[in-house]
Write a protein that holds these residues in place. Structure first.
Motif, PDB file in Angstrom:
ATOM      1  N   PRO A  53     143.205 -19.211  98.358  1.00  0.00           N
ATOM      2  CA  PRO A  53     144.024 -18.782  97.222  1.00  0.00           C
ATOM      3  C   PRO A  53     143.641 -19.492  95.928  1.00  0.00           C
ATOM      4  O   PRO A  53     143.377 -20.697  95.910  1.00  0.00           O
ATOM      5  N   THR A  54     143.585 -18.708  94.858  1.00  0.00           N
ATOM      6  CA  THR A  54     143.391 -19.237  93.511  1.00  0.00           C
ATOM      7  C   THR A  54     144.401 -18.557  92.586  1.00  0.00           C
ATOM      8  O   THR A  54     145.074 -17.588  92.977  1.00  0.00           O
ATOM      9  N   PHE A  55     144.474 -19.058  91.380  1.00  0.00           N
ATOM     10  CA  PHE A  55     145.362 -18.415  90.409  1.00  0.00           C
ATOM     11  C   PHE A  55     144.915 -16.978  90.169  1.00  0.00           C
ATOM     12  O   PHE A  55     145.738 -16.059  90.115  1.00  0.00           O
ATOM     13  N   GLU A  56     143.589 -16.788  90.073  1.00  0.00           N
ATOM     14  CA  GLU A  56     143.061 -15.469  89.718  1.00  0.00           C
ATOM     15  C   GLU A  56     143.208 -14.458  90.849  1.00  0.00           C
ATOM     16  O   GLU A  56     143.428 -13.261  90.583  1.00  0.00           O
ATOM     17  N   VAL A 119     148.217 -22.769  96.058  1.00  0.00           N
ATOM     18  CA  VAL A 119     147.875 -22.924  94.636  1.00  0.00           C
ATOM     19  C   VAL A 119     148.748 -24.008  94.012  1.00  0.00           C
ATOM     20  O   VAL A 119     148.267 -24.843  93.227  1.00  0.00           O
ATOM     21  N   HIS A 120     150.029 -24.025  94.361  1.00  0.00           N
ATOM     22  CA  HIS A 120     150.959 -25.009  93.808  1.00  0.00           C
ATOM     23  C   HIS A 120     150.537 -26.432  94.186  1.00  0.00           C
ATOM     24  O   HIS A 120     150.633 -27.366  93.356  1.00  0.00           O
ATOM     25  N   GLU A 121     150.050 -26.629  95.394  1.00  0.00           N
ATOM     26  CA  GLU A 121     149.627 -27.955  95.841  1.00  0.00           C
ATOM     27  C   GLU A 121     148.403 -28.440  95.078  1.00  0.00           C
ATOM     28  O   GLU A 121     148.153 -29.650  94.987  1.00  0.00           O
ATOM     29  N   GLN A 122     147.603 -27.526  94.548  1.00  0.00           N
ATOM     30  CA  GLN A 122     146.380 -27.875  93.813  1.00  0.00           C
ATOM     31  C   GLN A 122     146.591 -27.872  92.301  1.00  0.00           C
ATOM     32  O   GLN A 122     145.647 -27.978  91.530  1.00  0.00           O
ATOM     33  N   LEU A 123     147.852 -27.765  91.867  1.00  0.00           N
ATOM     34  CA  LEU A 123     148.153 -27.482  90.469  1.00  0.00           C
ATOM     35  C   LEU A 123     147.509 -28.477  89.505  1.00  0.00           C
ATOM     36  O   LEU A 123     146.932 -28.078  88.484  1.00  0.00           O
ATOM     37  N   ASP A 124     147.564 -29.740  89.820  1.00  0.00           N
ATOM     38  CA  ASP A 124     147.039 -30.746  88.887  1.00  0.00           C
ATOM     39  C   ASP A 124     145.521 -30.696  88.764  1.00  0.00           C
ATOM     40  O   ASP A 124     144.964 -31.192  87.774  1.00  0.00           O
ATOM     41  N   ALA A 125     144.872 -30.092  89.741  1.00  0.00           N
ATOM     42  CA  ALA A 125     143.410 -30.030  89.700  1.00  0.00           C
ATOM     43  C   ALA A 125     142.898 -28.748  89.043  1.00  0.00           C
ATOM     44  O   ALA A 125     141.696 -28.612  88.801  1.00  0.00           O
ATOM     45  N   LEU A 126     143.810 -27.821  88.752  1.00  0.00           N
ATOM     46  CA  LEU A 126     143.392 -26.531  88.219  1.00  0.00           C
ATOM     47  C   LEU A 126     143.363 -26.550  86.690  1.00  0.00           C
ATOM     48  O   LEU A 126     144.167 -27.227  86.048  1.00  0.00           O
ATOM     49  N   ASP A 127     142.451 -25.765  86.130  1.00  0.00           N
ATOM     50  CA  ASP A 127     142.317 -25.662  84.668  1.00  0.00           C
ATOM     51  C   ASP A 127     143.178 -24.481  84.197  1.00  0.00           C
ATOM     52  O   ASP A 127     142.686 -23.371  83.983  1.00  0.00           O
ATOM     53  N   LEU A 128     144.475 -24.730  84.059  1.00  0.00           N
ATOM     54  CA  LEU A 128     145.414 -23.678  83.675  1.00  0.00           C
ATOM     55  C   LEU A 128     146.088 -24.033  82.358  1.00  0.00           C
ATOM     56  O   LEU A 128     146.324 -25.215  82.066  1.00  0.00           O
ATOM     57  N   ALA A 130     149.492 -23.789  79.749  1.00  0.00           N
ATOM     58  CA  ALA A 130     150.892 -24.122  80.030  1.00  0.00           C
ATOM     59  C   ALA A 130     151.652 -22.966  80.677  1.00  0.00           C
ATOM     60  O   ALA A 130     152.432 -23.166  81.621  1.00  0.00           O
ATOM     61  N   GLU A 131     151.424 -21.743  80.196  1.00  0.00           N
ATOM     62  CA  GLU A 131     152.145 -20.599  80.756  1.00  0.00           C
ATOM     63  C   GLU A 131     151.695 -20.328  82.189  1.00  0.00           C
ATOM     64  O   GLU A 131     152.515 -20.025  83.066  1.00  0.00           O
ATOM     65  N   GLN A 132     150.395 -20.440  82.446  1.00  0.00           N
ATOM     66  CA  GLN A 132     149.895 -20.216  83.800  1.00  0.00           C
ATOM     67  C   GLN A 132     150.445 -21.255  84.770  1.00  0.00           C
ATOM     68  O   GLN A 132     150.853 -20.922  85.891  1.00  0.00           O
ATOM     69  N   ARG A 133     150.454 -22.501  84.343  1.00  0.00           N
ATOM     70  CA  ARG A 133     150.971 -23.572  85.199  1.00  0.00           C
ATOM     71  C   ARG A 133     152.459 -23.337  85.521  1.00  0.00           C
ATOM     72  O   ARG A 133     152.882 -23.473  86.670  1.00  0.00           O
ATOM     73  N   TYR A 134     153.218 -22.973  84.500  1.00  0.00           N
ATOM     74  CA  TYR A 134     154.644 -22.750  84.704  1.00  0.00           C
ATOM     75  C   TYR A 134     154.879 -21.532  85.600  1.00  0.00           C
ATOM     76  O   TYR A 134     155.838 -21.496  86.380  1.00  0.00           O
ATOM     77  N   LEU A 135     153.988 -20.551  85.524  1.00  0.00           N
ATOM     78  CA  LEU A 135     154.099 -19.365  86.376  1.00  0.00           C
ATOM     79  C   LEU A 135     153.962 -19.755  87.848  1.00  0.00           C
ATOM     80  O   LEU A 135     154.735 -19.279  88.701  1.00  0.00           O
ATOM     81  N   VAL A 136     153.013 -20.612  88.162  1.00  0.00           N
ATOM     82  CA  VAL A 136     152.851 -21.083  89.542  1.00  0.00           C
ATOM     83  C   VAL A 136     154.111 -21.823  89.986  1.00  0.00           C
ATOM     84  O   VAL A 136     154.638 -21.591  91.086  1.00  0.00           O
ATOM     85  N   GLU A 137     154.585 -22.713  89.143  1.00  0.00           N
ATOM     86  CA  GLU A 137     155.772 -23.497  89.495  1.00  0.00           C
ATOM     87  C   GLU A 137     156.980 -22.607  89.747  1.00  0.00           C
ATOM     88  O   GLU A 137     157.734 -22.823  90.707  1.00  0.00           O
TER      89      GLU A 137
END
Length: 683
Positions: A53-56, A119-128, A130-137
């Protein structure tokens, strides 16, 4: 059939406005069935992806999915709340469990949850961003809270609970609408309605004629306990009949009785909360709101209840003193409060609010008040589009452009009451904005103003003027939110934050240049006299003991029902006794100040989205009062202020934590002091 169903094809109207002239009730259920299947296929395509899984490959297609279902649902639910004919009600009843089952199938999908969790567990390592990060959360938080992490047996029970609750809440609303219509109070003579204006009498005569009662007068009920006419009706028995009818809704032992319905709702909500790991439904709800916990809510309500109840007792004494000077004295009762309040207001402030209506002609309030304030503050302009049909002949469509001429969206206003419209006032979206999907917003405001006979101007009460400005604040929130992902579109924010923008918009009602623009006498065009405006300001904290107490009583009642654990909720409960005990607990059991909503007609919490969240109005008002103070300190109605408020608060939609957005706008957390001062509770 799909080829012939307009709901299954893109609309050809501007902004994707559904062409309601082509849609019949028979189109809805087949369209929902196809939309459910399409959404399920789209989610299955996400979970079948073999790569990690990735954001994309997970979040982006998830946001793209369900577009048809969203379009069909917003089209239908706009009608089911504003023009619920018998055919629409039957569809709504069939649809409720189907929609619940589908939502659960998506929200509880184990494979989808695993992908989002990964994806949420990898959040700090991803290049997202602010809106993308908050979407995962948010997706992870919402699916977790919905029960996606439960085992299969628990999920099965959860799904059954959700489906049953969807049916019960639909039944509650259907019962309330029917009983409200049945209990419209019919009068045989105009003398019984002495004190009403010609326009109000015209509306009552028209309401009776619509029921086949020519030569009579019918007073339809509002959603809340009281009624605007109670302040001016001189015949005490008429006032009593109206308030008694209002307070008996849903509790008459007939086929529309809501007591058994609401008790089952409370019981099932408590069981669901326990299944999800929460002690109560209130704990479950507030855990994902800005309040954070029921304790925080209870603390605020108790803090306000003591001075509000104290002030209400002072007000009651003043009203009783007026009554005691009359030829026939009697103890003040609930149906007398509004009438004698106006007498005290007239005596203390020389102000007759009922006499203000000629200065509040609806069209002028709309164009020279509501629209003018928005133009001055944000630079937006309005053009009525009679070529774009709405869902009902009374609903009007306006196109809105930004200051630079770019198209912003559509605004639909549905002003008048009718038997097929639910009570109260609200905003909803027909089309949501999203840059990912390339859509622009279409938003609706619904009110319930009595419609006068043809050729008679619509004159608003000051409360109705306030409601018009308030609901347009919601509309602005829905129009201005500019987000990439549809999950954050419009007013998709925490429930206890959503009222904040609408409450802020009320401040422009009395702003001098706005008031001077719209408050003009319907016959002479003369402005509302300056001395009257001064009296309105002088009386702003007047009767706030009553107003705050009736609201807090309803908010506390909501908390009381939803603070029951599963065992207590399953016990035998007498609804009236429970209400009395709950209000006594917080000192809001004054008979002359009834709760704004009793349980059997408390649509906000038993058929709407405010369960364990009715406190949000006062919670948001803390932010609102603090914001009004900021505008006053910074020049008021200016484009610079409007642009700041739009960009830092309204424009972010749900794409940021709302309290973070508030701090960005205000520079600090909100202070409660302006609210206490506004409501006369500071001392």
């Amino acid at each position: 059939m799909a080829n012939e169903n307009p709901l299954l094809h893109p609309s050809t109207l501007p902004y994707g406005m559904p062409d309601y002239t082509l849609i019949t009730p028979e189109h809805y259920l087949p369209a929902f069935e196809e939309a459910f299947a399409a959404h399920r296929r789209e989610v299955d395509a996400i979970t079948r992806v073999r790569s990690m899984p990735t954001f994309e490959n997970t979040l982006v297609p998830l946001e793209e999915s369900g577009r048809l279902l969203g379009d069909v649902a917003r089209t239908f639910y706009t009608v089911s709340s504003a023009d619920a004919t018998t055919a629409i009600q039957e569809i709504d009843e069939k649809l409720a469990p189907l929609m619940s089952a589908h939502n659960d199938a998506i929200q509880l999908d184990a494979q989808l949850y695993w992908r989002i969790k990964t994806v949420h567990e990898q959040l700090d390592a991803l290049d997202l961003d602010a809106e993308q990060r908050y979407l995962v959360e948010r997706h992870f938080r919402e699916m977790t809270q919905a029960g996606a992490g439960l085992d299969d047996a628990a999920k099965e029970r959860l799904t059954a609970l959700n489906q049953r609750l969807s049916t019960l809440t639909n039944t509650f609303e259907k019962n309330l609408l029917a009983d409200t219509n049945d209990l419209a109070v019919v009068f045989d003579s105009a003398a019984e309605l002495d004190g009403l204006t010609d326009g109000e009498l015209s509306a009552a005569a028209q309401a009776a004629a619509d029921r086949g009662l020519d030569g009579k007068w019918a007073v339809t009920l509002t959603l809340f306990t009281g009624h605007p006419y109670l302040s001016s009706l001189t015949v005490r028995e008429s006032r009593r009949r109206i308030l008694d009818a209002s307070r008996t809704r849903g509790s008459r032992g007939n086929e529309h009785d809501n007591r058994t319905v609401l008790l089952e709702i409370v019981c099932l909500r408590a069981e669901r909360a326990a299944l999800l790991g929460y002690a109560t439904h209130a704990e479950y709800v507030t855990s994902d709101e800005t309040a954070g916990s029921p304790a925080a809510v209870h603390d605020l309500l108790r803090r306000l209840a003591v001075p509000a109840a104290r002030n209400a007792q002072h007000e009651k004494a003043a009203l009783q003193a007026i009554i005691d000077t009359e030829a026939e004295s009697f103890p003040l009762e609930a149906h007398d409060w509004a009438f004698y309040t106006e007498k005290v207001r007239a005596a203390e402030f020389d102000l007759d609010r009922a006499a203000l209506r000629p200065w509040f002609e609806a069209e002028r309030v709309l164009r020279d008040g509501v629209f003018r304030a928005a133009t001055d503050l944000y630079g937006i302009t309005f053009t009525e589009r009679s070529d774009i049909p709405a869902y009902h002949p009374d609903a009007r469509v306006f196109e809105i452009h930004n200051a630079d001429g770019s198209a912003l969206g559509l605004f639909v206003l549905d002003l008048y009451t009718r038997d097929t419209k639910r009570g109260g006032a609200w905003m909803n979206s027909i089309v949501s904005q999203s840059t990912l999907r390339g859509t622009q917003p279409v938003v609706v405001n619904n009110l319930n103003v009595p419609k006068p006979a043809p050729g008679t101007p619509t004159l608003l009460t000051l409360d109705e003027v306030t409601t018009l400005f308030h609901e347009f604040g919601h509309a602005l929130h829905g129009l201005f939110a500019t987000v990439t992902y549809p999950h954050f579109a419009g007013t998709n924010v925490y429930r206890d934050f959503v009222e904040f923008p609408s409450q802020v918009n009320e401040m422009w009602i009395y702003w001098p240049e706005i008031l001077d623009s719209y408050a003009r006498h319907v016959d002479t065009g003369e402005p509302l006299p300056a001395e009257v405006v001064a009296k309105i300001h002088a009386s702003e904290t007047f009767n706030q003991g009553f107003a705050t107490s009736e609201y807090l009583a309803a908010a506390w009642l909501d908390q009381s029902w939803h603070s029951l654990d599963a065992a207590a909720a399953a016990s035998e409960i007498d609804v009236a006794a429970f209400e009395a005990s709950s209000l006594s607990e917080v000192g809001l059991d004054e008979p002359a100040v009834p709760t704004r909503y009793s349980s059997t007609y408390f649509a906000h919490v038993f058929s709407g989205g405010y369960s364990a969240g009715y406190y949000s109005y006062i919670w948001s008002e803390v932010l609102d009062a603090d914001t009004v103070e900021w505008f006053g300190e910074n020049g008021g109605l200016t484009r610079d202020n409007g642009d700041r408020f739009r960009s830092r608060l309204l424009g972010v939609g749900g794409s940021n934590d709302p309290l973070d957005a508030y701090r960005d706008f205000r520079g600090r957390d909100a202070d409660i002091a302006p609210l206490l001062k506004r409501r006369g509770l500071a001392d």
